[in-house]
Motif scaffolding. Structure first.
Motif, PDB file in Angstrom:
ATOM      1  N   ASN A  40      16.950  -3.247  27.275  1.00  0.00           N
ATOM      2  CA  ASN A  40      15.707  -2.514  27.093  1.00  0.00           C
ATOM      3  C   ASN A  40      15.682  -1.782  25.756  1.00  0.00           C
ATOM      4  N   SER A  41      16.810  -1.671  25.103  1.00  0.00           N
ATOM      5  CA  SER A  41      16.891  -1.035  23.787  1.00  0.00           C
ATOM      6  C   SER A  41      18.088  -1.616  23.056  1.00  0.00           C
ATOM      7  N   LEU A  42      17.944  -1.817  21.784  1.00  0.00           N
ATOM      8  CA  LEU A  42      19.068  -2.328  21.002  1.00  0.00           C
ATOM      9  C   LEU A  42      20.004  -1.218  20.561  1.00  0.00           C
ATOM     10  N   THR A  43      19.486   0.011  20.418  1.00  0.00           N
ATOM     11  CA  THR A  43      20.305   1.107  19.917  1.00  0.00           C
ATOM     12  C   THR A  43      21.014   1.889  21.021  1.00  0.00           C
ATOM     13  N   SER A  44      20.362   2.059  22.157  1.00  0.00           N
ATOM     14  CA  SER A  44      20.962   2.815  23.256  1.00  0.00           C
ATOM     15  C   SER A  44      20.495   2.234  24.591  1.00  0.00           C
ATOM     16  N   PRO A  45      20.977   1.049  24.947  1.00  0.00           N
ATOM     17  CA  PRO A  45      20.474   0.381  26.155  1.00  0.00           C
ATOM     18  C   PRO A  45      20.870   1.100  27.445  1.00  0.00           C
ATOM     19  N   SER A  46      19.916   1.145  28.369  1.00  0.00           N
ATOM     20  CA  SER A  46      20.197   1.707  29.689  1.00  0.00           C
ATOM     21  C   SER A  46      19.932   0.682  30.788  1.00  0.00           C
ATOM     22  N   ALA A  47      19.348  -0.456  30.414  1.00  0.00           N
ATOM     23  CA  ALA A  47      19.081  -1.540  31.363  1.00  0.00           C
ATOM     24  C   ALA A  47      19.439  -2.865  30.706  1.00  0.00           C
ATOM     25  N   LYS A  48      20.021  -3.747  31.512  1.00  0.00           N
ATOM     26  CA  LYS A  48      20.415  -5.073  31.014  1.00  0.00           C
ATOM     27  C   LYS A  48      19.975  -6.122  32.025  1.00  0.00           C
ATOM     28  N   THR A  49      19.440  -7.225  31.512  1.00  0.00           N
ATOM     29  CA  THR A  49      19.104  -8.387  32.328  1.00  0.00           C
ATOM     30  C   THR A  49      19.917  -9.558  31.820  1.00  0.00           C
ATOM     31  N   GLU A  50      20.494 -10.302  32.742  1.00  0.00           N
ATOM     32  CA  GLU A  50      21.218 -11.523  32.396  1.00  0.00           C
ATOM     33  C   GLU A  50      20.626 -12.692  33.163  1.00  0.00           C
ATOM     34  N   PHE A  51      20.663 -13.848  32.523  1.00  0.00           N
ATOM     35  CA  PHE A  51      20.320 -15.090  33.214  1.00  0.00           C
ATOM     36  C   PHE A  51      21.472 -16.046  32.986  1.00  0.00           C
ATOM     37  N   ALA A  52      22.144 -16.425  34.074  1.00  0.00           N
ATOM     38  CA  ALA A  52      23.263 -17.354  33.999  1.00  0.00           C
ATOM     39  C   ALA A  52      22.740 -18.765  34.243  1.00  0.00           C
ATOM     40  N   GLN A  53      22.960 -19.627  33.270  1.00  0.00           N
ATOM     41  CA  GLN A  53      22.497 -21.009  33.347  1.00  0.00           C
ATOM     42  C   GLN A  53      23.109 -21.731  34.554  1.00  0.00           C
TER      43      GLN A  53
END
Length: 132
Positions: A40-53
């Protein structure tokens, strides 16, 4: 005699090395699929989404102890509907969803904050491309 032993040892060593290379070279390949990430932010992210192929698994991860939940979002393209998945499990506890796409499908993912399961995602990062 020493020369004969040395030649025999060398030949046996080369044969063993060749056999090992042949066996290792014919082992079944297990290509690992890619994992695509969005924050959600490049400098101080607090949320991450991953998609595993592999398995087509979408994951939402809360990266900060800030009292906010997270949302993992995906869409096919900018003119398609956005699908949102809420994770209120707390800091550092991922939540996964098993999705299904046709092989090779391109989609976009992003990470957002969200405070309740009925809440609206906010503070979303940019859309990142992923491939099924």
């Amino acid at each position: 005699m020493r020369t004969s032993n040395r030649r025999l040892t060398t030949l046996l060593g080369m044969a063993a090395a060749s056999a090992s290379a042949l066996v290792l070279g014919t082992a079944p390949a297990q290509a690992a699929g890619s994992v695509f990430e969005a924050y959600n932010s490049l400098t101080s992210p607090s949320a991450k989404t991953e998609f595993a192929q592999d398995g087509e698994i979408l994951t939402a991860l809360d990266m900060k102890k800030d009292g906010h939940g997270t949302a993992a979002q995906w869409r096919y393209n900018s003119s398609s509907p956005t699908h949102s998945y809420y994770n209120g499990n707390g800091y550092a506890v991922p939540k996964n969803w098993d999705l299904s796409f046709a092989e090779g499908t391109t989609l976009q993912i992003r990470a957002c904050l969200q405070d309740t399961s009925n809440g609206t995602p906010y503070s979303c990062g940019g859309w990142e491309y992923a491939k099924a």
